[in-house]
Write a protein that holds these residues in place. Structure first.
Motif, mmCIF file in Angstrom:
data_model
loop_
_atom_site.group_PDB
_atom_site.id
_atom_site.type_symbol
_atom_site.label_atom_id
_atom_site.label_comp_id
_atom_site.label_asym_id
_atom_site.label_seq_id
_atom_site.Cartn_x
_atom_site.Cartn_y
_atom_site.Cartn_z
ATOM 1 N N LEU A 91 86.698 61.121 94.044
ATOM 2 C CA LEU A 91 86.608 60.887 95.526
ATOM 3 C C LEU A 91 88.277 60.779 96.114
ATOM 4 O O LEU A 91 88.128 61.259 97.456
ATOM 5 N N THR A 92 89.285 60.631 95.626
ATOM 6 C CA THR A 92 90.664 61.013 95.768
ATOM 7 C C THR A 92 90.703 62.396 96.313
ATOM 8 O O THR A 92 91.135 62.709 97.259
ATOM 9 N N LYS A 93 90.083 63.529 95.421
ATOM 10 C CA LYS A 93 90.188 64.759 95.714
ATOM 11 C C LYS A 93 89.452 65.086 96.842
ATOM 12 O O LYS A 93 89.979 65.967 97.655
ATOM 13 N N ALA A 94 88.203 64.628 97.424
ATOM 14 C CA ALA A 94 87.485 64.707 98.334
ATOM 15 C C ALA A 94 87.990 64.377 99.614
ATOM 16 O O ALA A 94 87.984 65.160 100.553
ATOM 17 N N VAL A 95 89.059 63.152 99.582
ATOM 18 C CA VAL A 95 89.441 62.802 100.908
ATOM 19 C C VAL A 95 90.749 63.754 100.976
ATOM 20 O O VAL A 95 91.144 63.892 102.312
ATOM 21 N N ALA A 100 96.893 63.734 91.653
ATOM 22 C CA ALA A 100 97.705 63.602 90.596
ATOM 23 C C ALA A 100 98.009 62.349 90.254
ATOM 24 O O ALA A 100 97.808 61.998 88.929
ATOM 25 N N ALA A 101 98.309 61.455 91.044
ATOM 26 C CA ALA A 101 98.386 60.041 90.737
ATOM 27 C C ALA A 101 97.139 59.349 90.301
ATOM 28 O O ALA A 101 97.000 58.470 89.496
ATOM 29 N N ALA A 102 95.882 59.758 90.867
ATOM 30 C CA ALA A 102 94.729 59.243 90.463
ATOM 31 C C ALA A 102 94.342 59.937 89.115
ATOM 32 O O ALA A 102 93.993 58.887 88.212
ATOM 33 N N ILE A 103 94.620 60.836 88.709
ATOM 34 C CA ILE A 103 94.325 61.329 87.392
ATOM 35 C C ILE A 103 95.184 60.748 86.311
ATOM 36 O O ILE A 103 94.891 60.229 85.499
ATOM 37 N N PHE A 104 96.778 60.399 86.707
ATOM 38 C CA PHE A 104 97.386 59.860 85.737
ATOM 39 C C PHE A 104 96.988 58.348 85.672
ATOM 40 O O PHE A 104 96.884 57.837 84.496
ATOM 41 N N ASN A 105 96.615 57.753 86.656
ATOM 42 C CA ASN A 105 96.260 56.253 86.519
ATOM 43 C C ASN A 105 94.750 56.007 85.720
ATOM 44 O O ASN A 105 94.553 55.128 85.072
ATOM 45 N N SER A 106 94.109 57.115 86.087
ATOM 46 C CA SER A 106 92.887 57.081 85.368
ATOM 47 C C SER A 106 92.988 57.391 83.938
ATOM 48 O O SER A 106 92.155 56.387 83.213
ATOM 49 N N ALA A 107 93.792 58.309 83.491
ATOM 50 C CA ALA A 107 93.895 58.355 81.938
ATOM 51 C C ALA A 107 95.085 57.388 81.406
ATOM 52 O O ALA A 107 94.314 56.877 80.304
ATOM 53 N N PHE A 108 95.769 56.838 82.088
ATOM 54 C CA PHE A 108 96.662 55.765 81.820
ATOM 55 C C PHE A 108 95.942 54.381 81.491
ATOM 56 O O PHE A 108 96.007 53.763 80.419
ATOM 57 N N THR A 231 102.995 56.539 100.518
ATOM 58 C CA THR A 231 102.621 57.463 101.541
ATOM 59 C C THR A 231 100.765 57.206 102.174
ATOM 60 O O THR A 231 100.108 56.551 101.214
ATOM 61 N N PRO A 232 100.429 57.748 103.084
ATOM 62 C CA PRO A 232 98.865 57.559 103.218
ATOM 63 C C PRO A 232 98.049 58.189 101.976
ATOM 64 O O PRO A 232 96.956 57.861 101.870
ATOM 65 N N ALA A 233 98.778 59.238 101.544
ATOM 66 C CA ALA A 233 97.842 59.892 100.306
ATOM 67 C C ALA A 233 97.778 59.027 99.150
ATOM 68 O O ALA A 233 96.909 58.905 98.252
ATOM 69 N N ASP A 234 99.063 58.456 98.937
ATOM 70 C CA ASP A 234 99.169 57.347 97.682
ATOM 71 C C ASP A 234 98.202 56.175 98.002
ATOM 72 O O ASP A 234 97.491 56.023 97.052
ATOM 73 N N THR A 235 98.016 55.809 99.128
ATOM 74 C CA THR A 235 96.960 54.707 99.374
ATOM 75 C C THR A 235 95.591 55.021 99.455
ATOM 76 O O THR A 235 94.889 54.257 98.668
ATOM 77 N N VAL A 236 95.248 56.375 99.466
ATOM 78 C CA VAL A 236 93.782 56.783 99.212
ATOM 79 C C VAL A 236 93.726 56.517 97.690
ATOM 80 O O VAL A 236 92.721 55.952 97.049
ATOM 81 N N ALA A 237 94.446 57.030 96.623
ATOM 82 C CA ALA A 237 94.379 57.030 95.238
ATOM 83 C C ALA A 237 94.458 55.573 94.784
ATOM 84 O O ALA A 237 93.801 55.110 93.832
ATOM 85 N N ILE A 238 95.394 54.628 95.403
ATOM 86 C CA ILE A 238 95.261 53.366 95.322
ATOM 87 C C ILE A 238 93.991 52.525 95.275
ATOM 88 O O ILE A 238 93.383 51.823 94.589
#
Length: 312
Positions: A91-95, A100-108, A231-238
């Motif tokens: 979903l982060t990718k779709a938006v 990269a932050a979404a992948i890291f937090n998913s794995a971590f 950033t706005p892109a960070d907010t989407v991942a969050i």
């Protein structure tokens, strides 16, 4: 069944999603995401501390209602789950957010969840059984980290071809995710011992959608409160990583922690509803969040541009 989900889903499907991410993600983006400590702390604390605690407080109020107690316990298990290894990334990718932050937090978050989720289940539900941390950890490593690294290595050799052809990585990940949901639903509702009353089920579905909407709004408010932090892109991942919960890790973990429980099927139901609900809700919100992110990025770009000197 003929789809053999114990192999195709547990190993192949999840590995395919992360190989896909490794192939499509620029290495420099993944490297810079590792250094974004504030974002990672926000996501992990919200997911593994605030979320389960808030659900526990909410369930104290719901315990006086006639809702099935095992479904309520299932809601608490949802709160204890780590971030997902797939849906938040897709979903982060779709938006167009910080993938990269979404992948890291998913794995971590998944690796943290191996230790923290059983402890949270023990704290909130009193389940006491030995959890084979080593086998879950090794399985996660083989299905999440290894495919991601292989994807990054393969990308180095076919980088020009990828940028020229632009394969539909998002569509591939979405199809794999649909297969995960379908097989999990089949597995649960094929159980002849499952005894659901319609009233409790309808209320639980309503609660799940309400919780998701409320928490997405909360994370959005917190992450946009100070424009300099994210950033706005960070907010989407969050927003996606903090409010989504893992089904692919959650169901096997519930089967381990609650092994032998006659009400295991009922406890699993809220997580089974939560997972497709988070994808459905996220998919519906993609255009809205995307338009917000684009307009916000444009506004920030305009405010940061140096003003032209006024001629006298």
């Amino acid at each position: 069944g003929p789809l053999k989900p114990e192999i195709t889903i547990t190993y192949i499907a999840v590995s395919a999603i992360f190989f896909n991410s490794g192939l499509s993600l620029k290495t420099e983006e993944l490297t810079s995401a590792l250094m974004h400590v504030k974002l990672h702390l926000f996501v992990q604390i919200f997911t593994l501390v605030f979320f389960p605690t808030a659900i526990w407080v909410f369930l104290q109020l719901l315990s006086i209602t006639p809702i099935n107690e095992w479904l309520l316990k299932g809601l608490q298990t949802v709160g204890c789950m780590p971030p997902p290894v797939s849906s938040a990334v897709i979903l982060t990718k779709a938006v167009g957010g910080n993938e990269a932050a979404a992948i890291f937090n998913s794995a971590f978050g998944s690796f943290l969840g191996i230790v923290i989720t059983p402890l949270l289940l023990l704290l909130f539900l009193g389940s006491s059984s030995s959890v084979p941390f080593t086998s879950i950890f090794s399985q996660l490593f083989m299905t999440v980290v290894v495919p991601l690294i292989i994807g990054q290595i393969v990308r180095r050799y076919i980088k020009d071809w990828l940028e020229r052809k632009k394969p539909p990585f998002g569509a591939i990940s979405s199809c794999v995710l649909l297969m995960i949901i379908y097989t999990t639903f089949c597995d649960t509702f094929a159980n002849p011992n499952i005894d659901l009353d319609k009233f409790s089920l309808i209320i639980i579905v309503f609660i799940i959608f309400s919780v998701q909407m409320s928490f997405m709004f909360l994370t959005f408010l917190f992450s946009t409160r100070n424009n300099d932090t994210f950033t706005p892109a960070d907010t989407v991942a969050i927003v996606f990583c903090s409010t989504h919960k893992s089904l692919t890790l959650g169901i096997p973990m519930l089967k381990i922690v609650f092994a032998g429980y006659e009400h295991l099927s009922l406890i699993s139901v809220p997580l089974l509803i939560y997972h497709p609900a988070q994808i459905l809700l996220g998919s519906l919100l993609v255009p809205t969040i995307k338009s917000w992110m684009v307009s916000r990025q444009k506004a920030l770009k305009l405010t940061r541009q140096p003003k032209a000197p006024v001629k006298v």
